[in-house]
Structure formats: C-alpha cells, structure tokens
Design a protein around this motif. Sequence first.
Motif, PDB file in Angstrom:
ATOM      1  N   PRO A  68       0.836  -1.204   0.000  1.00 21.98           N
ATOM      2  CA  PRO A  68       0.000   0.000   0.000  1.00 21.98           C
ATOM      3  C   PRO A  68       0.869   1.252   0.000  1.00 21.98           C
ATOM      4  O   PRO A  68       1.896   1.309   0.676  1.00 21.98           O
ATOM      5  CB  PRO A  68      -0.795  -0.130   1.305  1.00 21.98           C
ATOM      6  CG  PRO A  68      -0.807  -1.592   1.604  1.00 21.98           C
ATOM      7  CD  PRO A  68       0.520  -2.105   1.125  1.00 21.98           C
ATOM      8  N   LYS A 126     -14.855   3.574   2.149  1.00 20.97           N
ATOM      9  CA  LYS A 126     -13.907   2.513   2.495  1.00 20.97           C
ATOM     10  C   LYS A 126     -13.150   2.018   1.266  1.00 20.97           C
ATOM     11  O   LYS A 126     -11.965   1.680   1.352  1.00 20.97           O
ATOM     12  CB  LYS A 126     -14.639   1.352   3.164  1.00 20.97           C
ATOM     13  CG  LYS A 126     -15.148   1.663   4.564  1.00 20.97           C
ATOM     14  CD  LYS A 126     -15.783   0.439   5.202  1.00 20.97           C
ATOM     15  CE  LYS A 126     -16.258   0.730   6.616  1.00 20.97           C
ATOM     16  NZ  LYS A 126     -16.872  -0.466   7.254  1.00 20.97           N
ATOM     17  N   TRP A 130      -7.085   2.479   1.902  1.00 23.21           N
ATOM     18  CA  TRP A 130      -6.667   1.205   2.474  1.00 23.21           C
ATOM     19  C   TRP A 130      -6.380   1.421   3.960  1.00 23.21           C
ATOM     20  O   TRP A 130      -6.084   2.532   4.389  1.00 23.21           O
ATOM     21  CB  TRP A 130      -5.438   0.639   1.762  1.00 23.21           C
ATOM     22  CG  TRP A 130      -4.181   1.456   1.908  1.00 23.21           C
ATOM     23  CD1 TRP A 130      -3.708   2.405   1.053  1.00 23.21           C
ATOM     24  CD2 TRP A 130      -3.238   1.387   2.991  1.00 23.21           C
ATOM     25  NE1 TRP A 130      -2.536   2.945   1.527  1.00 23.21           N
ATOM     26  CE2 TRP A 130      -2.215   2.340   2.708  1.00 23.21           C
ATOM     27  CE3 TRP A 130      -3.146   0.627   4.152  1.00 23.21           C
ATOM     28  CZ2 TRP A 130      -1.128   2.541   3.564  1.00 23.21           C
ATOM     29  CZ3 TRP A 130      -2.066   0.830   5.008  1.00 23.21           C
ATOM     30  CH2 TRP A 130      -1.071   1.775   4.702  1.00 23.21           C
ATOM     31  N   GLY A 131      -6.489   0.357   4.728  1.00 21.59           N
ATOM     32  CA  GLY A 131      -6.191   0.434   6.157  1.00 21.59           C
ATOM     33  C   GLY A 131      -7.444   0.332   7.006  1.00 21.59           C
ATOM     34  O   GLY A 131      -8.343   1.177   6.908  1.00 21.59           O
ATOM     35  N   GLN A 135     -10.370   3.197   7.617  1.00 18.37           N
ATOM     36  CA  GLN A 135     -11.718   2.868   7.155  1.00 18.37           C
ATOM     37  C   GLN A 135     -12.719   2.950   8.304  1.00 18.37           C
ATOM     38  O   GLN A 135     -13.833   3.458   8.144  1.00 18.37           O
ATOM     39  CB  GLN A 135     -11.722   1.469   6.536  1.00 18.37           C
ATOM     40  CG  GLN A 135     -10.967   1.390   5.220  1.00 18.37           C
ATOM     41  CD  GLN A 135     -10.798  -0.035   4.722  1.00 18.37           C
ATOM     42  OE1 GLN A 135     -10.832  -0.986   5.508  1.00 18.37           O
ATOM     43  NE2 GLN A 135     -10.612  -0.188   3.424  1.00 18.37           N
ATOM     44  N   ASP A 179      -5.002  10.168  11.456  1.00 20.35           N
ATOM     45  CA  ASP A 179      -4.829   8.813  10.920  1.00 20.35           C
ATOM     46  C   ASP A 179      -3.844   8.791   9.755  1.00 20.35           C
ATOM     47  O   ASP A 179      -3.094   7.819   9.581  1.00 20.35           O
ATOM     48  CB  ASP A 179      -6.169   8.258  10.426  1.00 20.35           C
ATOM     49  CG  ASP A 179      -7.102   7.846  11.559  1.00 20.35           C
ATOM     50  OD1 ASP A 179      -6.640   7.758  12.716  1.00 20.35           O
ATOM     51  OD2 ASP A 179      -8.295   7.614  11.276  1.00 20.35           O
ATOM     52  N   GLY A 187      -3.518   3.830   7.589  1.00 19.10           N
ATOM     53  CA  GLY A 187      -3.972   3.700   6.209  1.00 19.10           C
ATOM     54  C   GLY A 187      -3.794   4.996   5.446  1.00 19.10           C
ATOM     55  O   GLY A 187      -3.341   6.010   6.002  1.00 19.10           O
ATOM     56  N   TRP A 188      -4.160   4.963   4.170  1.00 15.45           N
ATOM     57  CA  TRP A 188      -4.043   6.163   3.343  1.00 15.45           C
ATOM     58  C   TRP A 188      -5.056   6.104   2.210  1.00 15.45           C
ATOM     59  O   TRP A 188      -5.648   5.055   1.924  1.00 15.45           O
ATOM     60  CB  TRP A 188      -2.621   6.316   2.769  1.00 15.45           C
ATOM     61  CG  TRP A 188      -2.004   7.593   3.256  1.00 15.45           C
ATOM     62  CD1 TRP A 188      -1.350   7.773   4.440  1.00 15.45           C
ATOM     63  CD2 TRP A 188      -2.058   8.874   2.621  1.00 15.45           C
ATOM     64  NE1 TRP A 188      -0.976   9.088   4.579  1.00 15.45           N
ATOM     65  CE2 TRP A 188      -1.395   9.785   3.480  1.00 15.45           C
ATOM     66  CE3 TRP A 188      -2.584   9.333   1.423  1.00 15.45           C
ATOM     67  CZ2 TRP A 188      -1.250  11.137   3.177  1.00 15.45           C
ATOM     68  CZ3 TRP A 188      -2.444  10.673   1.111  1.00 15.45           C
ATOM     69  CH2 TRP A 188      -1.785  11.562   1.976  1.00 15.45           C
ATOM     70  N   LYS A 190      -6.129   5.860  -1.550  1.00 14.94           N
ATOM     71  CA  LYS A 190      -5.535   5.230  -2.727  1.00 14.94           C
ATOM     72  C   LYS A 190      -5.448   6.250  -3.859  1.00 14.94           C
ATOM     73  O   LYS A 190      -6.427   6.944  -4.147  1.00 14.94           O
ATOM     74  CB  LYS A 190      -6.393   4.053  -3.191  1.00 14.94           C
ATOM     75  CG  LYS A 190      -6.532   2.926  -2.186  1.00 14.94           C
ATOM     76  CD  LYS A 190      -7.513   1.878  -2.698  1.00 14.94           C
ATOM     77  CE  LYS A 190      -7.743   0.770  -1.695  1.00 14.94           C
ATOM     78  NZ  LYS A 190      -8.788  -0.194  -2.166  1.00 14.94           N
TER      79      LYS A 190
END
Length: 263
Positions: A68, A126, A130-131, A135, A179, A187-188, A190
């Motif tokens: 990711p 969501k 990703w993550g 989410q 986050d 996560g980040w 996409k």
Amino acid sequence: MIEARDSGSAQAPGKGRGRDFWPTDKPGRKLPGPKPLYGAAAALVAVVVAVVAVLMFTGGDEAPADKPLVPTAFTPDFNGEGFQQIADRSADSREITEGEASSAKDLQSGKFSFKLAGSELTKDCKAAVWGGRLQGDLDKFGCTQIVRSAYVSGDKKHVGQFFVINMKSADGVNQILRDLQTETGAGWVKPLNVKDVPAFGSGFSAAYAKTYGHYAVITWVERAGGEQPASLNELIDVSLVIEGAADFLYGRLDLAADTGARQ
C-alpha cells in the motif's frame, strides 16, 4: 508557535533563515489562513522534515508493487481558519456533485500548469482508502463522499493527486488527518491511476492535508515516475497549484454564509 521549515532550502536574503515549509499565501488565492502548526502537529512536522532531509541526500527506495502506498513526507494542517461557517455538515448539507468534483479542468500558478486527467466521486469511502483503522474512522466520523482527481503538468514532468473527504464535522476531519500521519500505519487514500498517466506513488512524493470546515482536502504530488526532486520546495509549489482544485469549496462557504445572514 512553531513553523515547520525545509532545512535543505535556500536561505532568505539578509535573514539567514530557510524558506517556510508552508510558504506565505500567494496573491490571488483565498486560502483559509496562514499555515502555522501548533503543539504535537509542529513536533510531527519537525520529524517529517528531518526524515525528508535524510531522504533528499540518500534517496528513497521505491515501494514494492504490492505494498500500500503512502507519501514519503506528509504535513497536516489542523487550523481550519476561515471555514468555521461550515465546520459541521448541518450548515452545508448538499452533497458534492460530479460537476464540482471535476470542475477544475486547468490549474496554473507561476511556472506550473496542470490538466485534469481523471476524476472519481464515490460514496463508498472505504473502497477509496486502504487500512482498517482509517476505514473505521471514516465510518465512525460520518464520511459520505470522497473525491479523487489525477492531474498531470503541461510539460509532463509532475503528477498530482487531489482528494476531498466529506465528513460530518471538522472534528472528524482532524481525526482523519491524524490517521493519515504515516507513522500511525492507519492507512491512506488510494491514488487514482488514469490511463496514459504515469503510475503514482512508487517514488519520492509529498502530501499536504488541510481542514476546510467539514472537508479534508489533501494534495499528493511527485515528479512523474517518482524521481527525487532537487528541493522539497519544488513539491510545495506544485502542491499549491493542485490545491486550487478546492476552489469549489469557497462557493459552498459563501452560500452557507449568505444563508446564515438571512436567518
């Protein structure tokens, strides 16, 4: 108050100080306010700048294709100055439209010009990130829409990603910005990859996020192909051009202000 700086940039004449990591607002742009960072945010940026300084001299490894993607450097701005009128969705309940999401077809400032290569507006928050933790917080704090747009410069040397996340309130936006701090691993977003545009995010990249009322606005930029820039200031300048795609949010701010004045 502490302002983050790019320690590798040229010094300002006569003052012996590096250029601001977030440069002074440029003429013609109505931005939420200056870009000071306080407390923990300032400490985070100091760490990020130190990491970037090392990478600028040693180079960054390209991410494996199945890993990711996250930016090499990330700076959040939690200030939100100027957008308090729409700090809650109740003051701006109309959904973002497809027309707004793709309204910035051409962006230009100084020597940089960009064209919109593709845009996506989704209600499936969501699926656009990703993550699990990210989410979960998008759901918890009321994400209803995410805009993802891809831009390419006129000379094909730079590519940029522009994201808008529609949250219930500015508090939710601030949680999402926390986050996105890469050391959390939460996560980040996409990147939106578009046909005939170099795949994004595998090399040296920089991202900047700001609170625009109940919207999180994120720019993520790099040289095409991920080549390391000569200076971080190059990517700062590019990011400010890409941030121009957020101009439609000022229309929403003005509408909310007019509605409030009539009540």
